[in-house]
Design an enzyme around this catalytic site. Structure first.
Site, short mmCIF file in Angstrom:
data_model
loop_
_atom_site.label_atom_id
_atom_site.label_comp_id
_atom_site.label_asym_id
_atom_site.label_seq_id
_atom_site.Cartn_x
_atom_site.Cartn_y
_atom_site.Cartn_z
N CYS A 1 47.60 42.03 44.86
CA CYS A 1 47.80 42.19 46.30
C CYS A 1 46.79 41.35 47.07
CB CYS A 1 47.68 43.66 46.69
SG CYS A 1 47.95 43.97 48.44
N CYS B 1 45.53 42.90 50.27
CA CYS B 1 44.51 43.95 50.15
C CYS B 1 43.15 43.37 49.79
CB CYS B 1 44.87 44.93 49.05
SG CYS B 1 46.52 45.56 49.11
N ASP B 2 43.13 42.64 48.69
CA ASP B 2 41.86 42.29 48.06
C ASP B 2 41.34 40.91 48.43
OD1 ASP B 2 42.03 44.75 46.75
OD2 ASP B 2 43.15 43.91 45.09
#
Lengths: 78, 299
Positions: free
Chosen positions: B130, B133-134
């Site tokens: 992701c 996200c990261d």
């Protein structure tokens, strides 16, 4: 006795948003740490959790990796 | 004994649940999370009724909708197997087991893995599925994106704002992403594309430090801190061995969401229904419950 809650997050991560909403709904005060804006805090999160995925939720001394709702409920007695 | 168990709480499983509640079916919803892939989506502008909504906001709305009906929901449970008996099914999860007359499988899809050495070991230690996200954790670092479709290029475009150098690793001879995305990504001089390249191994000590690749038939090591795997999705069907599937491992359903096993229905992205869209998954979920209702009245 209130536990100290810190959420290490990024603004774009869906599970960070869910985690923070969940804490707010349960009237849990927490400190949000945006690791995308702060390299030092990002490193602190990596050191605390031994990994690089967000969110990381610190409840007193206990580290929860990811939005693990059941574990958070258990730790906060909610 | 339940009349129905719905597996999955994405837009499909939740719509199926709302319909089941309104039909007063005695049912249970089981899912490790709420929102499914929709919760991971960025901006959604094609779900009618909402001109604009983000993925997490839609997931929230879905959650509110099931709360309104007091739907019995086993959240945080993952189905591990379905066992057929003569006139009922046993649904086993990682925590318990339940008996039911019918099942709707709405378990959606998940990110495909590379299946190379080091991938499992370094998950969340540099390996991510992701970028949204990261990504911010890789500020000013060199990273690799594996894949060359739309999601891979979208990840590369996001990472261009954050990372130093981005290596895009493509097994094929040319990227398959939409031209408009490729143009956007290529505008930035940070992106280096390796075509005809196969990732071989992810290396590091505590965290990822490099990726070994086979680049046009010779081995090469790229020093990177992050590896974003964006090679598509696979259906979540491990627990359902006996339902018939197509070559993409998608469960084959008829126009009324019936599988080859009477009493087991399937809907949404986990099925062979061609288009994978939130609105289609939701519609399929409604259809599946109405088919179940029809099936139950004939039992």
């Amino acid at each position: 006795m209130n536990k100290k809650v810190k959420v290490f997050s990024t603004p774009t991560c869906p599970y960070c948003i869910h985690a923070k909403d969940f804490l707010r709904e349960n009237n849990i005060e927490f400190e949000n740490i945006d690791v995308s804006q702060n390299q030092e805090k990002a490193q602190e999160m990596v050191n605390l959790s031994g990994q690089m995925g967000v969110p990381v939720i610190a409840i007193d001394e206990t580290i929860v990796v990811g939005f693990d709702k059941n574990k958070i409920k258990q730790l906060l007695n909610i | 004994m339940y009349e129905l168990i719905i597996i999955g709480a994405g837009p499909c499983g939740i719509t199926a649940s709302v319909y089941a509640a309104r039909k007063k079916i005695n049912f249970l919803l089981i899912s490790p999370d709420i929102g499914g892939q929709a919760a991971w989506s960025g901006d959604i502008e094609n779900y009618t009724g909402y001109q604009f909504i983000t993925g997490p906001e839609l997931a929230k709305k879905l959650e509110e909708h099931i709360k309104q009906y007091n739907i019995p929901f086993k959240e945080g449970e993952t189905v591990t197997s379905i066992v057929n008996a003569d006139d009922f099914f046993t649904v086993n999860t990682d925590k318990s087991s339940y008996r039911t007359k019918t099942i709707i499988i709405a378990s959606g899809k998940r990110s495909k893995e590379l299946n190379i050495p080091g991938e499992t070991e370094f998950k969340n230690k540099g390996v991510s599925y992701c970028a949204t996200c990261d990504g911010p954790l890789f500020t000013a670092k060199d990273v690799a994106v594996i894949g060359a479709g739309n999601t891979a290029f979208e990840a590369a475009i996001q990472l261009e704002k954050i990372a130093n150098k981005i290596f895009l690793i493509n097994i094929g001879s040319r990227p398959t992403a939409d031209e408009i995305l490729q143009e956007k990504a290529n505008k930035n001089k940070k992106l280096i594309i390796f075509n005809e390249t196969r990732p071989i191994e992810i290396c590091g000590e505590k965290f990822v430090s490099s990726i070994k690749i086979n680049y046009q038939n010779s081995q090469k090591v790229l020093p990177v801190s992050g590896i974003f795997v964006e090679i598509g999705l696979i259906p979540n069907t491990n627990f359902s061995k006996n339902t018939e599937k197509n070559d993409k491992s998608e469960i084959i359903v008829d126009a009324n969401n019936r599988t080859n096993i009477p009493g087991i229905f399937a809907a949404g992205d986990v099925t062979n229904v061609k288009e994978k869209q939130i609105i289609i998954a939701a519609g399929e979920g409604a259809k599946a419950t109405l088919s179940v209702f029809d099936y139950l009245t004939r039992l």
